[in-house]
Motif scaffolding. Sequence first.
Motif, mmCIF file in Angstrom:
data_model
loop_
_atom_site.group_PDB
_atom_site.id
_atom_site.type_symbol
_atom_site.label_atom_id
_atom_site.label_comp_id
_atom_site.label_asym_id
_atom_site.label_seq_id
_atom_site.Cartn_x
_atom_site.Cartn_y
_atom_site.Cartn_z
ATOM 1 N N ILE A 106 0.851 -1.195 0.000
ATOM 2 C CA ILE A 106 0.000 0.000 0.000
ATOM 3 C C ILE A 106 0.888 1.247 0.000
ATOM 4 O O ILE A 106 0.657 2.188 -0.767
ATOM 5 C CB ILE A 106 -0.960 -0.006 1.211
ATOM 6 C CG1 ILE A 106 -2.034 -1.077 1.019
ATOM 7 C CG2 ILE A 106 -1.580 1.372 1.425
ATOM 8 C CD1 ILE A 106 -2.830 -1.380 2.277
ATOM 9 N N LEU A 107 1.901 1.251 0.840
ATOM 10 C CA LEU A 107 2.814 2.400 0.889
ATOM 11 C C LEU A 107 3.558 2.569 -0.432
ATOM 12 O O LEU A 107 3.712 3.690 -0.920
ATOM 13 C CB LEU A 107 3.788 2.250 2.049
ATOM 14 C CG LEU A 107 3.157 2.413 3.431
ATOM 15 C CD1 LEU A 107 4.140 2.000 4.519
ATOM 16 C CD2 LEU A 107 2.670 3.839 3.637
ATOM 17 N N ARG A 108 4.009 1.467 -1.019
ATOM 18 C CA ARG A 108 4.666 1.554 -2.334
ATOM 19 C C ARG A 108 3.748 2.242 -3.335
ATOM 20 O O ARG A 108 4.152 3.154 -4.061
ATOM 21 C CB ARG A 108 5.034 0.157 -2.836
ATOM 22 C CG ARG A 108 5.649 0.165 -4.234
ATOM 23 C CD ARG A 108 5.455 -1.131 -4.986
ATOM 24 N NE ARG A 108 4.049 -1.460 -5.141
ATOM 25 C CZ ARG A 108 3.608 -2.666 -5.502
ATOM 26 N NH1 ARG A 108 4.458 -3.647 -5.695
ATOM 27 N NH2 ARG A 108 2.320 -2.886 -5.638
ATOM 28 N N ASP A 109 2.476 1.800 -3.375
ATOM 29 C CA ASP A 109 1.541 2.397 -4.321
ATOM 30 C C ASP A 109 1.266 3.862 -3.991
ATOM 31 O O ASP A 109 1.155 4.695 -4.893
ATOM 32 C CB ASP A 109 0.243 1.595 -4.353
ATOM 33 C CG ASP A 109 0.343 0.382 -5.267
ATOM 34 O OD1 ASP A 109 1.458 0.042 -5.706
ATOM 35 O OD2 ASP A 109 -0.709 -0.223 -5.555
ATOM 36 N N LEU A 168 5.957 10.128 4.520
ATOM 37 C CA LEU A 168 7.015 10.458 3.557
ATOM 38 C C LEU A 168 8.391 10.050 4.081
ATOM 39 O O LEU A 168 9.280 9.717 3.291
ATOM 40 C CB LEU A 168 6.988 11.952 3.220
ATOM 41 C CG LEU A 168 5.777 12.405 2.397
ATOM 42 C CD1 LEU A 168 5.697 13.922 2.349
ATOM 43 C CD2 LEU A 168 5.821 11.812 1.000
ATOM 44 N N ASP A 169 8.558 10.053 5.408
ATOM 45 C CA ASP A 169 9.833 9.620 5.993
ATOM 46 C C ASP A 169 10.111 8.139 5.758
ATOM 47 O O ASP A 169 11.245 7.686 5.956
ATOM 48 C CB ASP A 169 9.869 9.913 7.493
ATOM 49 C CG ASP A 169 10.151 11.375 7.811
ATOM 50 O OD1 ASP A 169 10.545 12.128 6.887
ATOM 51 O OD2 ASP A 169 9.977 11.757 8.984
ATOM 52 N N LEU A 170 9.122 7.382 5.321
ATOM 53 C CA LEU A 170 9.329 5.961 5.010
ATOM 54 C C LEU A 170 9.886 5.745 3.596
ATOM 55 O O LEU A 170 10.262 4.633 3.244
ATOM 56 C CB LEU A 170 8.021 5.178 5.164
ATOM 57 C CG LEU A 170 7.590 4.918 6.599
ATOM 58 C CD1 LEU A 170 6.131 4.488 6.649
ATOM 59 C CD2 LEU A 170 8.487 3.854 7.220
ATOM 60 N N TRP A 171 9.965 6.809 2.791
ATOM 61 C CA TRP A 171 10.441 6.648 1.415
ATOM 62 C C TRP A 171 11.822 5.992 1.324
ATOM 63 O O TRP A 171 12.003 5.049 0.548
ATOM 64 C CB TRP A 171 10.413 7.991 0.671
ATOM 65 C CG TRP A 171 10.748 7.846 -0.779
ATOM 66 C CD1 TRP A 171 10.015 7.193 -1.730
ATOM 67 C CD2 TRP A 171 11.909 8.340 -1.440
ATOM 68 N NE1 TRP A 171 10.651 7.270 -2.948
ATOM 69 C CE2 TRP A 171 11.815 7.969 -2.794
ATOM 70 C CE3 TRP A 171 13.009 9.074 -1.025
ATOM 71 C CZ2 TRP A 171 12.784 8.304 -3.734
ATOM 72 C CZ3 TRP A 171 13.976 9.403 -1.958
ATOM 73 C CH2 TRP A 171 13.859 9.026 -3.296
ATOM 74 N N PRO A 172 12.809 6.422 2.108
ATOM 75 C CA PRO A 172 14.107 5.746 2.002
ATOM 76 C C PRO A 172 14.036 4.267 2.388
ATOM 77 O O PRO A 172 14.782 3.453 1.850
ATOM 78 C CB PRO A 172 15.013 6.511 2.981
ATOM 79 C CG PRO A 172 14.309 7.772 3.293
ATOM 80 C CD PRO A 172 12.858 7.554 3.035
ATOM 81 N N VAL A 173 13.144 3.916 3.295
ATOM 82 C CA VAL A 173 12.993 2.510 3.695
ATOM 83 C C VAL A 173 12.479 1.695 2.517
ATOM 84 O O VAL A 173 13.024 0.628 2.194
ATOM 85 C CB VAL A 173 12.017 2.388 4.902
ATOM 86 C CG1 VAL A 173 11.755 0.936 5.248
ATOM 87 C CG2 VAL A 173 12.542 3.164 6.099
ATOM 88 N N LEU A 174 11.445 2.184 1.844
ATOM 89 C CA LEU A 174 10.903 1.473 0.688
ATOM 90 C C LEU A 174 11.899 1.442 -0.460
ATOM 91 O O LEU A 174 12.037 0.431 -1.152
ATOM 92 C CB LEU A 174 9.574 2.084 0.261
ATOM 93 C CG LEU A 174 8.467 1.559 1.157
ATOM 94 C CD1 LEU A 174 7.591 2.657 1.660
ATOM 95 C CD2 LEU A 174 7.680 0.505 0.440
ATOM 96 N N LEU A 175 12.616 2.547 -0.644
ATOM 97 C CA LEU A 175 13.633 2.588 -1.695
ATOM 98 C C LEU A 175 14.749 1.589 -1.398
ATOM 99 O O LEU A 175 15.245 0.910 -2.304
ATOM 100 C CB LEU A 175 14.179 4.009 -1.844
ATOM 101 C CG LEU A 175 15.075 4.266 -3.045
ATOM 102 C CD1 LEU A 175 14.398 3.885 -4.344
ATOM 103 C CD2 LEU A 175 15.470 5.731 -3.077
ATOM 104 N N ALA A 176 15.139 1.452 -0.125
ATOM 105 C CA ALA A 176 16.170 0.481 0.249
ATOM 106 C C ALA A 176 15.674 -0.946 -0.010
ATOM 107 O O ALA A 176 16.436 -1.798 -0.495
ATOM 108 C CB ALA A 176 16.569 0.655 1.710
#
Length: 157
Positions: free
Chosen positions: A28-31, A89-97
């Motif tokens: 869901i966060l990815r989308d 939005l602070d989770l973006w680097p986590v999903l990118l990693a």
Amino acid sequence: MKWLETDTENCSVRRTLDLVGEKWTLLILRDAFNGVRRYDDFRRHLGLSEAVLADRLRKLVAAGVLRAEPYREPGARTRSEYRLTPKGLDLWPVLLALKQWGDTHTGDPDGPVLDIRHTDCGAPVRVAVLCEGDEQATLTTRDVTVRPGPGARPLRP
């Protein structure tokens, strides 16, 4: 105090996984990071049940990761769009990693599904661990010292 002597009940990694460590939540966060906002679009794109989607969205809103904004199509009832909050939005680097690791170790032989590039120069984007000191060096696990922090508590027997 050594790591194996440390109680991990209040560990940040543990608490983060309690919130976002489930497969559907991460998808869901990815989308959401890729512009999906509406319930029906999440459901159609992810292929998960209404009950699971509603539960995950409710939890993410309650935790302040997403916010629900009402909208209304002509002739239809009011519904919600889901938008990332600053906390989300602070989770973006986590999903990118996770994507970066997956592209390297589990990716499709034809290449990644998402190609993320810097808008200004067009170069690929990568997650790196940086030292906050003056040199801003990129670090690996060999370059750091890990020790108990101020929230560490002894493991109870």
